[in-house]
Write an enzyme that holds these catalytic residues in place. Structure first.
Site, PDB file in Angstrom:
ATOM      1  CG  HIS B  41      20.982  64.004  59.330  1.00 52.21           C
ATOM      2  ND1 HIS B  41      19.755  64.407  58.896  1.00 52.21           N
ATOM      3  CD2 HIS B  41      21.577  63.378  58.315  1.00 52.21           C
ATOM      4  CE1 HIS B  41      19.608  64.019  57.649  1.00 52.21           C
ATOM      5  NE2 HIS B  41      20.696  63.393  57.274  1.00 52.21           N
ATOM      6  CD  GLU B 171      28.631  72.296  57.786  1.00 52.54           C
ATOM      7  OE1 GLU B 171      28.887  72.151  56.578  1.00 52.54           O
ATOM      8  OE2 GLU B 171      27.487  72.243  58.255  1.00 52.54           O
TER       9      GLU B 171
END
Lengths: 277, 291
Positions: B41, B171
């Site tokens: 997360h 990412e």
């Protein structure tokens, strides 16, 4: 009457060889959700900038809620439009969440009493009221976009433009903000124009306009557009999971539905099909 | 090159009222030449973790072994520079760091910083540009005239030009359109498969984890809560839900179908694996039987 009416719009950047937006014409009815899709560099973002008068068109016209967009009318027109941009970090000015939501109203000389009421309403609408005293920088991406949305909603726009507003969020943040927008749209009869390459966001729309090299090349319902399967990649969209699966099953000679089905309907179809085996 | 963490703890601003422990007793191994995905997360410590991979951060407690180097709290900041060349990190939205007049100059900036002659740096830059699939005519353009996907590739080429053994990407597909995402993931897998580069990928895309990773590290609240192959990590749907992590789309769909009498073993993680198990359970086109 159409709330957004665009006719023969053309815009070319000074250094480039071809127009970024080329003779584009479309209408959006009040209360509709329209998605504009296209790959990176197709002209989507230029179109958004033209609609809110950040760029001025070379030719063609834009009418928003009955007002022709001109240099003189641009400030009035912007009163009716709220826009949420791609990068949540580039749009914060306030030290707290509440200050940030108030900023748009401060610019419009809204009185303090009204402002306090509307900040509360807007933050409640997006589910961020309990974060009102927090620093925007310390929120998650999805929370930041909800605060940005609250700032927009506080000035009560008729039209909401989402310029790739979910593309920098993780999957959870993305569904979070989409659900919030869906609820707001229903409650306030907002017109939503979403510029996106997210398949889930596009699926929310009543219709999808596909832009390529600055021109609209197709207009369809999500259902009809998703029939294109792997051709969707060239349109800047991903292939829906259910379409990928259907294609792979068909390659193995398995009986598959004749038309595009979303995941839930495909699951139903498959288990019924299994019973006939 | 292998990297391992031995009981690593890390505090931001230790000894101040703002002290915050971002890593807690982290032990893990990033195997050489393999593809490792780090998931968790937002705020779970992923970004802090990767900054330990080339000693941008040094552990407050415990130690990090990078190849034959050992980094702990006492390691001097001198002589760390070679590590930055061996382990290249592509941070989030790396195109924000582009600055040069031309694409080629931007990519060559890294090697030049490591004392390579300007001519050699240019050659290394050209090669890196080829690796990421940037067309020659783009090399003389300003990086700021390029599309988002192209800028991202220029930034990745800037790190590849240093010829790292380990490539870390935070990412790398965020904010790209589907075609751009696919291009970046294809590039990364190619580097791993063809050049045995060690890859560490931070991602929220479980479909990418299922498709490309050999090892998965799951972080939560600064600790490693699970480590293993994608099959192991994704096998327990309830555990994933407790940690607010999603299943890959194929596994999610298989779970849905299982409630309607379909049977899957093992749980399929990719569309191909799902279809391989699903097809024999369905009738063929034209009503033929599929046995």
């Amino acid at each position: 009457m159409a709330i957004i009416s665009v006719s023969n719009l053309t815009y070319q950047y000074a250094q480039s060889e071809a127009p970024a937006v080329n003779d584009v014409t479309f209408d959006v009815e009040a209360g509709d959700w329209v998605a504009i899709v296209g790959h990176n560099g197709s002209g989507k973002s230029t179109l958004a900038k033209l609609l809110i008068g950040i760029l001025a068109a070379d030719s063609g016209t834009i009418d928003i809620a009955g007002t022709r967009l001109t240099e003189a009318s641009v400030w009035d027109v912007r009163e009716t439009i709220g826009m949420v941009f791609q990068n949540p970090d580039n749009q914060f000015v306030g030290a707290t969440v509440a200050d940030d939501v108030a900023f748009g109203m401060e610019n419009r000389h809204v009185s303090r009493d009204v402002m306090i009421r509307r900040v509360k309403e807007a933050l409640l609408q997006v589910g961020m009221w309990e974060f009102r005293d927090r620093e925007p920088a310390r929120l998650s991406g999805g929370q930041k976009q909800r605060v940005a949305l609250a700032g927009v909603m506080a000035v009560a726009p008729k039209i909401l433009i989402l310029d790739e507003a979910t593309s920098m969020l993780d999957p959870e943040g993305r569904s979070d903000i989409l659900n919030t927008i869906k609820t707001l749209k229903q409650k306030l009869n907002l017109t939503v124009l979403s510029i996106t390459h997210d398949i889930d966001e596009a699926a929310q729309a009543d219709r999808i306009l596909v832009i390529d090299d600055g021109r609209f090349i197709e207009e369809a319902t999500p259902q009809a557009l998703f029939e294109h399967g792997s051709d969707l990649i060239a349109m800047g969209l991903d292939v829906p999971f259910s379409a990928k699966l259907t294609e792979l099953l068909a390659q193995r000679g398995v009986a598959v539905p004749a038309h595009y089905l979303d995941e839930g309907s495909l699951a139903d179809w498959l288990w019924k099909s299994r019973l006939t085996k | 090159m292998e990297i391992s963490f031995d009981k690593v703890g890390f505090w931001y601003q230790p000894g101040t009222p703002f002290a915050f422990q971002a890593l807690k007793d982290v032990s893990l191994t990033i195997p050489s030449g393999q593809f490792t995905a780090v998931i968790g997360h937002t705020g779970s410590g992923k970004s802090t973790l990767i900054q330990h991979l080339n000693a941008l951060l040094k552990p407050t407690t415990g130690r990090v072994l990078i190849g034959d180097r050992t980094i702990d709290a006492k390691t001097s900041n001198k002589h760390l520079k070679p590590l930055r060349k061996t382990v290249g990190i592509v941070f989030q939205f790396p195109e924000n760091q582009l600055f040069e007049e031309t694409v080629l100059k931007d990519i060559a900036f890294g090697p030049q910083n490591f004392g390579v002659t300007s001519q050699a740096a240019t050659e290394m830059a050209q090669q890196a540009a080829k690796q990421v699939g940037l067309a020659d005519e783009l090399l003389t353009r300003s990086p700021f005239e390029l599309s988002g996907g192209q800028m991202r590739r220029v930034a990745i080429a800037g790190v590849l030009a240093l010829r790292p053994d380990v490539l870390v990407l935070d990412e790398p597909t965020a904010g790209l359109d589907p075609r751009g995402r696919r291009d970046v993931m294809t590039l990364v897998t190619k580097l791993q498969r063809e050049q045995q580069m060690t890859i560490v990928l931070i991602t929220h895309q479980m479909d990418d984890v299922a498709r490309y990773a050999q090892n998965v590290v799951v972080m939560a609240k600064g600790a490693v809560v699970k480590q293993g192959t994608p099959q192991t990590v994704f096998s327990d749907a309830n555990w994933l839900a407790d940690h607010q992590l999603a299943l890959p789309s194929a596994a999610e769909f298989a779970a849905q179908l299982s409630q309607h009498g379909f049977h899957f073993d093992p749980l399929p993680l990719t569309e191909e694996a799902l279809v391989a198990q699903l097809a024999p359970q369905l009738p063929l086109k034209g009503g033929q039987h599929n046995e």
